[in-house]
Design a protein around this motif. Structure first.
Motif, PDB file in Angstrom:
ATOM      1  N   GLY A  11      41.563  27.144  41.599  1.00 32.70           N
ATOM      2  CA  GLY A  11      40.702  28.026  42.381  1.00 32.70           C
ATOM      3  C   GLY A  11      41.384  29.285  42.884  1.00 32.70           C
ATOM      4  N   ILE A  12      40.690  29.938  43.796  1.00 34.40           N
ATOM      5  CA  ILE A  12      41.118  31.229  44.332  1.00 34.40           C
ATOM      6  C   ILE A  12      40.718  31.276  45.799  1.00 34.40           C
ATOM      7  N   PHE A  13      41.529  31.961  46.632  1.00 31.21           N
ATOM      8  CA  PHE A  13      41.115  32.114  48.031  1.00 31.21           C
ATOM      9  C   PHE A  13      41.620  33.431  48.604  1.00 31.21           C
ATOM     10  N   LYS A  14      40.980  33.806  49.705  1.00 32.53           N
ATOM     11  CA  LYS A  14      41.327  35.039  50.415  1.00 32.53           C
ATOM     12  C   LYS A  14      42.334  34.708  51.506  1.00 32.53           C
ATOM     13  N   GLN A  15      43.467  35.406  51.479  1.00 36.12           N
ATOM     14  CA  GLN A  15      44.450  35.248  52.550  1.00 36.12           C
ATOM     15  C   GLN A  15      43.939  35.930  53.817  1.00 36.12           C
ATOM     16  N   ALA A  68      52.012  37.499  39.657  1.00 38.05           N
ATOM     17  CA  ALA A  68      51.069  38.609  39.829  1.00 38.05           C
ATOM     18  C   ALA A  68      50.290  38.847  38.537  1.00 38.05           C
ATOM     19  N   VAL A  69      51.006  38.883  37.416  1.00 36.41           N
ATOM     20  CA  VAL A  69      50.368  39.102  36.112  1.00 36.41           C
ATOM     21  C   VAL A  69      50.024  37.762  35.472  1.00 36.41           C
ATOM     22  N   TYR A  70      51.047  36.993  35.143  1.00 34.99           N
ATOM     23  CA  TYR A  70      50.841  35.720  34.447  1.00 34.99           C
ATOM     24  C   TYR A  70      50.497  34.618  35.448  1.00 34.99           C
ATOM     25  N   GLY A  71      49.260  34.173  35.413  1.00 38.51           N
ATOM     26  CA  GLY A  71      48.781  33.209  36.405  1.00 38.51           C
ATOM     27  C   GLY A  71      48.050  33.877  37.551  1.00 38.51           C
ATOM     28  N   GLY A  72      48.096  35.208  37.577  1.00 38.02           N
ATOM     29  CA  GLY A  72      47.363  35.971  38.587  1.00 38.02           C
ATOM     30  C   GLY A  72      46.177  36.665  37.953  1.00 38.02           C
ATOM     31  N   ILE A  73      46.406  37.911  37.483  1.00 44.94           N
ATOM     32  CA  ILE A  73      45.287  38.618  36.837  1.00 44.94           C
ATOM     33  C   ILE A  73      45.015  38.060  35.447  1.00 44.94           C
ATOM     34  N   TYR A  74      46.033  37.438  34.824  1.00 39.40           N
ATOM     35  CA  TYR A  74      45.935  37.011  33.422  1.00 39.40           C
ATOM     36  C   TYR A  74      46.243  35.529  33.297  1.00 39.40           C
ATOM     37  N   GLU A  75      45.275  34.785  32.818  1.00 36.71           N
ATOM     38  CA  GLU A  75      45.468  33.351  32.580  1.00 36.71           C
ATOM     39  C   GLU A  75      44.477  32.912  31.495  1.00 36.71           C
ATOM     40  N   PRO A  76      44.856  33.087  30.229  1.00 35.95           N
ATOM     41  CA  PRO A  76      43.901  32.908  29.126  1.00 35.95           C
ATOM     42  C   PRO A  76      43.285  31.520  29.028  1.00 35.95           C
ATOM     43  N   ASP A  77      43.958  30.487  29.583  1.00 33.77           N
ATOM     44  CA  ASP A  77      43.420  29.130  29.518  1.00 33.77           C
ATOM     45  C   ASP A  77      42.511  28.786  30.697  1.00 33.77           C
ATOM     46  N   HIS A  78      42.350  29.733  31.618  1.00 31.34           N
ATOM     47  CA  HIS A  78      41.544  29.448  32.811  1.00 31.34           C
ATOM     48  C   HIS A  78      40.060  29.430  32.476  1.00 31.34           C
ATOM     49  N   GLU A  79      39.303  28.623  33.202  1.00 32.64           N
ATOM     50  CA  GLU A  79      37.873  28.490  32.902  1.00 32.64           C
ATOM     51  C   GLU A  79      37.104  29.794  33.127  1.00 32.64           C
ATOM     52  N   THR A  80      37.644  30.696  33.967  1.00 33.30           N
ATOM     53  CA  THR A  80      36.944  31.970  34.189  1.00 33.30           C
ATOM     54  C   THR A  80      37.484  33.096  33.311  1.00 33.30           C
ATOM     55  N   ALA A  81      38.456  32.801  32.430  1.00 28.69           N
ATOM     56  CA  ALA A  81      39.093  33.863  31.634  1.00 28.69           C
ATOM     57  C   ALA A  81      38.079  34.530  30.705  1.00 28.69           C
ATOM     58  N   ARG A  94      41.393  36.670  34.364  1.00 31.42           N
ATOM     59  CA  ARG A  94      40.589  35.810  35.241  1.00 31.42           C
ATOM     60  C   ARG A  94      39.466  36.616  35.889  1.00 31.42           C
ATOM     61  N   GLU A  95      38.239  36.186  35.636  1.00 30.16           N
ATOM     62  CA  GLU A  95      37.090  36.921  36.176  1.00 30.16           C
ATOM     63  C   GLU A  95      36.893  36.654  37.666  1.00 30.16           C
ATOM     64  N   ASP A  96      37.394  35.516  38.174  1.00 35.20           N
ATOM     65  CA  ASP A  96      37.308  35.297  39.622  1.00 35.20           C
ATOM     66  C   ASP A  96      38.208  36.273  40.369  1.00 35.20           C
ATOM     67  N   VAL A  97      39.351  36.619  39.758  1.00 30.26           N
ATOM     68  CA  VAL A  97      40.235  37.628  40.347  1.00 30.26           C
ATOM     69  C   VAL A  97      39.584  39.006  40.263  1.00 30.26           C
ATOM     70  N   ILE A  98      39.036  39.324  39.114  1.00 31.23           N
ATOM     71  CA  ILE A  98      38.349  40.614  38.932  1.00 31.23           C
ATOM     72  C   ILE A  98      37.277  40.806  39.997  1.00 31.23           C
TER      73      ILE A  98
END
Length: 504
Positions: free
Chosen positions: A368-372, A36-49, A55-59
């Motif tokens: 990536g990211i997707f909607k359930q 939820a936190v690490y790898g979810g809302i927060y992933e400093p190495d992600h291309e959208t971070a 993660r700005e894609d999550v935001i």
């Protein structure tokens, strides 16, 4: 229109008001759990971070949902959490054994970082305090850190950590699921009630403007329900503004008709808690009404077996990563309807959780990211279910299932937005084989016409979404029209629908 249909009727009148919908009913939850936190809302190495590692894609998707409040940091995790571990310079923060989920907590993300993230997604925070291993002292220090302007030890510590102005968090949970034997620091009703009351008194001395949530039952099947509510409220009634409810549903038996009827159980749970609160109000000769915070709810059962395989004390392993089906989305839509039908008493609710962990949003670490499937009823109800909840008069054929009798095929809630001159009807057709024709009397809404009819439907009830393929998404080809003060609508078999009417 279809030749063979089941028929239902309803009347929607602007005078049949339940209450103004508190927008916090569309809240969610982020716990230090799984990804939820690490790898979810927060992933400093992600291309959208962003510059803070979020993660700005999550935001973007969280902002799309218009989530008004997010509960933090737990959950079971809060019952053994030392909040001081998550503030100050990151390099000085300790790694801890996190006992609730048996993982290692790095404390790389803590209170200040989460408050920064909440600001980015335009949400308020519902903060929980640890009443498992801790109590009054830690709670009063935390609220001083969060809400006091300055000039004291804890408030000046916050300022030294980069937050000059107080956060002014107004909603606080007095512990989490303290009735549960699985909880670190599990208590009897009297033990919890006494501690919660005394903690509430201390917190209110620091900030008299806060609202407090007393722990209710962890689910309606607890052997202590509803006696737990009555006993704890003996102590907390004077200090609490809300009592919490938690409930998750699953479909282990693969009985769709029974599964999609489980919102009736949720309705009964709410009614029982209301009755218990009002009994205590009468017993205490009080003028104050306790409202409800349904601060954990969702479908949760898909991931339980795989979670047993997780290696203890790893960092942010995938946990509770339910991949949701179409039928799960149907039930989630009805659970939202149920809360709207009780908008006079259910003032807050948190879909548990928001990202990766039993969540509407899923991410791939580094990807990536997707909607359930459940994203969609949550999205439409959150965005369009703002205004006054109305109580429609419904006449629907019914069916019986394994656990329920007289289940209406038509499950519905209605919200009237006076500012926008808009009426929004959320409707589920529970019939597994037949469309449902609904005739809706809207004479009190003269001049209103259908703006859109959104439909979520799929022949395969077990269909899911993934990064590669989104099998479940809404279409806008619903059949609804207005004639002589009446809306005629066709709800496809087993479907969730939103019909939006507007006076142009």
């Amino acid at each position: 229109m279809a030749n063979e249909v089941v028929k239902a009727k309803m009347t929607v009148d602007k005078d049949f008001k339940i209450a103004e919908v508190d927008k916090r009913i569309y809240g969610s939850f982020i716990e230090h759990l799984g990804r939820a936190v690490y790898g979810g809302i927060y992933e400093p190495d992600h291309e959208t971070a962003d510059e803070q590692g979020f993660r700005e894609d999550v935001i973007k998707l969280v902002k799309e949902l218009q989530v008004p409040i997010v509960r933090y940091p737990g959950g079971n995790m809060v019952s053994a959490y030392n909040w001081e571990d998550g503030v100050g310079p990151k390099q000085d923060r300790p790694r801890r054994l996190e006992l609730a989920w048996r993982v290692t907590e790095t404390n790389e993300i803590g209170t200040n970082e989460f408050m920064d993230w909440a600001k980015k997604v335009n949400t308020d925070v519902m903060m929980a305090v640890n009443l498992g291993t801790r109590g009054i002292d830690a709670a009063r220090n935390l609220i001083e850190y969060m809400n006091h302007p300055g000039g004291t030890y804890w408030s000046d510590l916050r300022r030294s950590h980069g937050s000059e102005l107080p956060y002014n968090i107004k909603t606080w949970c007095l512990g989490n699921e303290m009735d549960g034997p699985w909880q670190v620091g599990h208590k009897t009703a009297d033990e919890y009630g006494r501690l919660a009351a005394e903690t509430a008194k201390a917190m209110r001395l620091v900030d008299p403007t806060i609202e407090l949530v007393s722990c209710g039952s962890s689910n309606s099947n607890m052997p202590t329900f509803p006696e737990w509510e009555a006993k704890t409220l003996e102590h907390t009634y004077e200090f609490a503004d809300y009592i919490s409810l938690h409930q998750y549903y699953g479909n282990r038996s693969h009985d769709t008709a029974n599964f999609i009827a489980k919102s009736l159980d949720m309705d009964n749970f709410i009614q029982t808690v209301i009755a218990t609160c009002d009994y205590m109000k009468a017993k205490k000769r009080s003028k104050k009404t306790i409202n409800l915070s349904f601060d954990e709810w969702n479908v949760w059962f898909h991931s339980r077996e795989q979670d047993k395989e997780i290696e203890p004390w790893t960092i942010a392993p995938p946990q509770l990563e339910d991949v949701y089906t179409f039928e799960d989305a149907i039930l989630v839509g009805s659970m939202l309807n149920t809360m709207l039908k009780h908008a006079d008493r259910v003032k807050m609710a948190c879909m548990a959780q928001l990202v990766n962990v039993i969540a509407p949003i899923m991410t791939e670490t580094g990807g990536g990211i997707f909607k359930q499937t459940i994203f969609y009823p949550y999205y439409y109800t959150s965005v369009y279910g703002r205004g006054i909840a109305l109580s429609p008069v419904v006449h629907s054929p019914k069916y019986d299932s394994k656990d329920f009798t007289d289940v209406p095929y038509l499950d519905t809630s209605v919200v009237y937005n006076e500012v926008k001159n808009e009426v929004v009807i959320f409707a589920t057709n529970r019939h597994l084989e037949m469309p449902l024709q609904v005739d809706i009397d809207i004479r009190s809404f003269e001049g209103y016409n259908v703006v859109e009819h959104v439909v979520l439907e799929k022949d395969n009830v077990k269909a899911t979404n993934s990064l590669k393929k989104e099998q479940i998404k809404p279409h806008y080809n619903g059949e609804s029209y207005v004639q002589n003060g009446n809306v005629t609508t066709i709800l496809p078999k087993l479907s969730w629908n939103m019909i939006r009417l507007n006076k142009r």
